[in-house]
Design an enzyme around this catalytic site. Structure first.
Site, PDB file in Angstrom:
ATOM      1  N   ASN A   1       5.122  -9.422  12.121  1.00  0.00           N
ATOM      2  CA  ASN A   1       3.764  -8.993  11.782  1.00  0.00           C
ATOM      3  C   ASN A   1       3.079  -9.959  10.810  1.00  0.00           C
ATOM      4  OD1 ASN A   1       4.213  -6.817  13.430  1.00  0.00           O
ATOM      5  ND2 ASN A   1       4.563  -5.346  11.763  1.00  0.00           N
TER       6      ASN A   1
ATOM      7  N   SER B   1       6.536  -1.280   8.900  1.00  0.00           N
ATOM      8  CA  SER B   1       7.751  -1.340   9.709  1.00  0.00           C
ATOM      9  C   SER B   1       8.924  -1.299   8.748  1.00  0.00           C
ATOM     10  CB  SER B   1       7.797  -2.634  10.537  1.00  0.00           C
ATOM     11  OG  SER B   1       9.031  -2.719  11.200  1.00  0.00           O
ATOM     12  N   VAL B   2      10.054  -0.791   9.204  1.00  0.00           N
ATOM     13  CA  VAL B   2      11.256  -0.889   8.360  1.00  0.00           C
ATOM     14  C   VAL B   2      12.248  -1.886   8.967  1.00  0.00           C
ATOM     15  CG1 VAL B   2      11.069   1.413   7.318  1.00  0.00           C
ATOM     16  CG2 VAL B   2      12.310   1.136   9.492  1.00  0.00           C
TER      17      VAL B   2
ATOM     18  N   TYR C   1       3.270   9.630  -0.452  1.00  0.00           N
ATOM     19  CA  TYR C   1       4.338   9.034   0.370  1.00  0.00           C
ATOM     20  C   TYR C   1       5.715   9.241  -0.259  1.00  0.00           C
ATOM     21  CZ  TYR C   1       0.347   6.475   2.428  1.00  0.00           C
ATOM     22  OH  TYR C   1      -0.848   6.118   3.002  1.00  0.00           O
TER      23      TYR C   1
ATOM     24  N   HIS D   1      -7.497   9.708  -1.967  1.00  0.00           N
ATOM     25  CA  HIS D   1      -6.822   9.608  -0.663  1.00  0.00           C
ATOM     26  C   HIS D   1      -7.639  10.238   0.468  1.00  0.00           C
ATOM     27  CE1 HIS D   1      -2.428   9.304   0.981  1.00  0.00           C
ATOM     28  NE2 HIS D   1      -3.292   8.988   1.906  1.00  0.00           N
TER      29      HIS D   1
ATOM     30  N   ASP E   1       0.849  -1.200   0.000  1.00  0.00           N
ATOM     31  CA  ASP E   1       0.000   0.000   0.000  1.00  0.00           C
ATOM     32  C   ASP E   1       0.881   1.246   0.000  1.00  0.00           C
ATOM     33  OD1 ASP E   1      -2.945   1.062   0.683  1.00  0.00           O
ATOM     34  OD2 ASP E   1      -1.479   2.235   1.823  1.00  0.00           O
TER      35      ASP E   1
ATOM     36  N   LYS F   1      -2.614   5.995  -4.361  1.00  0.00           N
ATOM     37  CA  LYS F   1      -3.702   6.935  -4.049  1.00  0.00           C
ATOM     38  C   LYS F   1      -3.453   8.270  -4.742  1.00  0.00           C
ATOM     39  CE  LYS F   1      -3.627   4.733   0.480  1.00  0.00           C
ATOM     40  NZ  LYS F   1      -2.204   4.605   0.847  1.00  0.00           N
TER      41      LYS F   1
ATOM     42  N   ARG G   1      10.555  -7.214  12.680  1.00  0.00           N
ATOM     43  CA  ARG G   1       9.150  -6.847  12.905  1.00  0.00           C
ATOM     44  C   ARG G   1       8.297  -7.128  11.673  1.00  0.00           C
ATOM     45  NH1 ARG G   1       9.224  -1.030  16.041  1.00  0.00           N
ATOM     46  NH2 ARG G   1       9.421  -1.868  18.150  1.00  0.00           N
TER      47      ARG G   1
HETATM   48  P1  NAD Z   1       0.879   1.252  11.869  1.00  0.00           P
HETATM   49  O1  NAD Z   1      -0.288   1.134  12.785  1.00  0.00           O
HETATM   50  O2  NAD Z   1       1.116   0.208  10.848  1.00  0.00           O
HETATM   51  O3  NAD Z   1       2.136   1.442  12.814  1.00  0.00           O
HETATM   52  C1  NAD Z   1       3.447   1.496  12.313  1.00  0.00           C
HETATM   53  C2  NAD Z   1       4.403   1.693  13.481  1.00  0.00           C
HETATM   54  O4  NAD Z   1       4.160   0.677  14.459  1.00  0.00           O
HETATM   55  C3  NAD Z   1       5.841   1.510  13.046  1.00  0.00           C
HETATM   56  O5  NAD Z   1       6.397   2.717  12.619  1.00  0.00           O
HETATM   57  C4  NAD Z   1       6.489   0.990  14.301  1.00  0.00           C
HETATM   58  O6  NAD Z   1       6.832   2.090  15.109  1.00  0.00           O
HETATM   59  C5  NAD Z   1       5.386   0.230  14.977  1.00  0.00           C
HETATM   60  N1  NAD Z   1       5.467  -1.234  14.758  1.00  0.00           N
HETATM   61  C6  NAD Z   1       5.287  -1.924  13.593  1.00  0.00           C
HETATM   62  N2  NAD Z   1       5.402  -3.232  13.816  1.00  0.00           N
HETATM   63  C7  NAD Z   1       5.674  -3.383  15.119  1.00  0.00           C
HETATM   64  C8  NAD Z   1       5.907  -4.517  15.937  1.00  0.00           C
HETATM   65  N3  NAD Z   1       5.863  -5.758  15.458  1.00  0.00           N
HETATM   66  N4  NAD Z   1       6.155  -4.314  17.264  1.00  0.00           N
HETATM   67  C9  NAD Z   1       6.184  -3.057  17.778  1.00  0.00           C
HETATM   68  N5  NAD Z   1       5.976  -1.948  17.048  1.00  0.00           N
HETATM   69  C10 NAD Z   1       5.712  -2.111  15.728  1.00  0.00           C
HETATM   70  O7  NAD Z   1       0.802   2.729  11.208  1.00  0.00           O
HETATM   71  P2  NAD Z   1       0.824   3.381   9.791  1.00  0.00           P
HETATM   72  O8  NAD Z   1       2.112   3.227   9.104  1.00  0.00           O
HETATM   73  O9  NAD Z   1       0.339   4.773  10.016  1.00  0.00           O
HETATM   74  O10 NAD Z   1      -0.307   2.605   8.962  1.00  0.00           O
HETATM   75  C11 NAD Z   1      -0.040   1.480   8.112  1.00  0.00           C
HETATM   76  C12 NAD Z   1      -0.237   1.841   6.663  1.00  0.00           C
HETATM   77  O11 NAD Z   1      -1.556   2.380   6.449  1.00  0.00           O
HETATM   78  C13 NAD Z   1       0.666   2.973   6.172  1.00  0.00           C
HETATM   79  O12 NAD Z   1       1.992   2.568   5.990  1.00  0.00           O
HETATM   80  C14 NAD Z   1      -0.056   3.365   4.905  1.00  0.00           C
HETATM   81  O13 NAD Z   1       0.184   2.423   3.892  1.00  0.00           O
HETATM   82  C15 NAD Z   1      -1.497   3.311   5.362  1.00  0.00           C
HETATM   83  N6  NAD Z   1      -1.998   4.631   5.810  1.00  0.00           N
HETATM   84  C16 NAD Z   1      -2.981   5.228   5.064  1.00  0.00           C
HETATM   85  C17 NAD Z   1      -3.487   6.470   5.440  1.00  0.00           C
HETATM   86  C18 NAD Z   1      -4.564   7.086   4.617  1.00  0.00           C
HETATM   87  O14 NAD Z   1      -4.882   8.257   4.829  1.00  0.00           O
HETATM   88  N7  NAD Z   1      -5.167   6.378   3.706  1.00  0.00           N
HETATM   89  C19 NAD Z   1      -2.990   7.130   6.572  1.00  0.00           C
HETATM   90  C20 NAD Z   1      -1.997   6.504   7.324  1.00  0.00           C
HETATM   91  C21 NAD Z   1      -1.527   5.240   6.937  1.00  0.00           C
END
Ligand code: NAD
Length: 278
Positions: A243, A234-235, A51, A109, A46, A76, A239
């Site tokens: 996940n 996650s990068v 981004y 978006h 996604d 998006k 993790r």
């Molecule tokens: P997320 O809820 O996926 O959280 C990501 C964060 O959680 C990471 O940066 C890390 O700090 C932590 N994390 C990840 N895996 C972990 C693990 N196993 N243990 C502990 N911590 C962990 O948040 P996100 O990135 O905001 O959302 C996921 C995806 O949703 C985005 O990458 C994007 O593709 C999408 N998104 C879309 C919109 C939109 O407006 N449509 C907005 C935000 C995000």
């Protein structure tokens, strides 16, 4: 490890219920992060024009050696490109950046209530052109509330295949999820881990220790059990693998209910009825 389930969209296309999100992944980190996800078994990515990493997502998929058809890719529309001609140019630019001749899913978006005279309906009609010419296999929206979706329902012929909304244990969005279910719109949950902020919740920690999984795995499994589509970010390769390792256990109905009961209507991201940044 069992395969990721697929959800059938309202147009007959299948989408993997679990994927990898790249919001806030720097372009310089994106190839490695997406490569780690593909290596771990993710087949759904996604991204978004906003981004700034579409090119790197495309590069990573090409370098993986996988067939383009084996990876479901979403992008998006840029927020500054809602007007029909701008949307056409922006869609072309996304395809060009990714280096693809089609997208699996393309979304508006944000509805941007105070921009474009509130006219997201003509933007939606423009996305239908990309669907009809086959360059977007499915089209949908993101951050649409029920009142936005109602307008698409009354003013256009095609309902979105998906609505991508903020969704996690502190924001369970049950009314909007019900509306989407009634209209055959699949729900995608963004920030499924609440950007990590729900993971220390005592209820989640307690369930995780009882079932022998991590809090992140329990929260992601909760989304899967509720039937929503998620793509955590996650990068960190460990993790990314952690996940993905959620298809060898289930949560009981009571545990799903207990996590849903944590809802406090708390947004970590912007309110779609106010957000108007381009
Ligand atoms: P997320 O809820 O996926 O959280 C990501 C964060 O959680 C990471 O940066 C890390 O700090 C932590 N994390 C990840 N895996 C972990 C693990 N196993 N243990 C502990 N911590 C962990 O948040 P996100 O990135 O905001 O959302 C996921 C995806 O949703 C985005 O990458 C994007 O593709 C999408 N998104 C879309 C919109 C939109 O407006 N449509 C907005 C935000 C995000």
């Amino acid at each position: 490890m069992s395969a990721v389930p697929e959800i059938m969209l309202n147009n007959g296309q299948a989408i993997p219920q679990f994927g990898f999100g790249v919001f806030l992944v720097e372009p310089g980190e994106t190839v490695a992060a997406v490569a780690a996800a593909l290596e771990a078994g993710y087949r759904h990515i996604d991204t978004a024009e906003g981004y700034g990493n579409e090119k790197e997502v495309g590069d990573a998929i090409r370098k993986s050696g996988l067939d383009r058809a084996d990876v479901f890719v979403t992008s998006k529309l840029a927020n500054g490109a809602h007007r029909p001609d701008d949307a056409r140019r922006a869609f072309d630019a996304s395809l060009q950046a990714l280096g693809f001749d089609y997208l699996d899913l393309f979304l508006i978006h944000w509805p941007l209530p105070t921009r474009y005279d509130g006219d997201f309906v003509s933007t939606w009609r423009t996305l239908q052109e990309f669907y009809r010419d086959g360059r977007a296999r499915s089209i949908g929206v993101s951050n649409f509330q029920a009142h936005h979706l109602r307008r698409l329902h009354t003013e256009t012929e095609v309902m979105p295949a998906v609505n991508q909304i903020e969704l996690h244990p502190y924001l369970t969005q049950d009314d909007l999820r019900r509306f989407c279910a009634e209209h055959q719109i699949a729900v995608e949950g963004w920030s499924p881990l609440g950007r990590g902020r729900v993971l220390a919740d005592p209820e989640i920690v307690s369930i995780a220790s009882r079932v022998g999984k991590t809090p992140a795995q329990v929260v992601l499994r909760w989304h899967i059990e509720r039937g929503d589509i998620v793509f955590p970010k996650s990068v960190t390769p460990a993790r990314i693998r952690e996940n993905f390792a959620i298809f060898d256990f289930e949560l009981s109905g009571e545990d799903v209910e207990a996590i849903s009961a944590l809802n406090r209507n708390e947004r970590f991201g912007p309110d779609p009825d106010k957000f108007d940044m381009v």
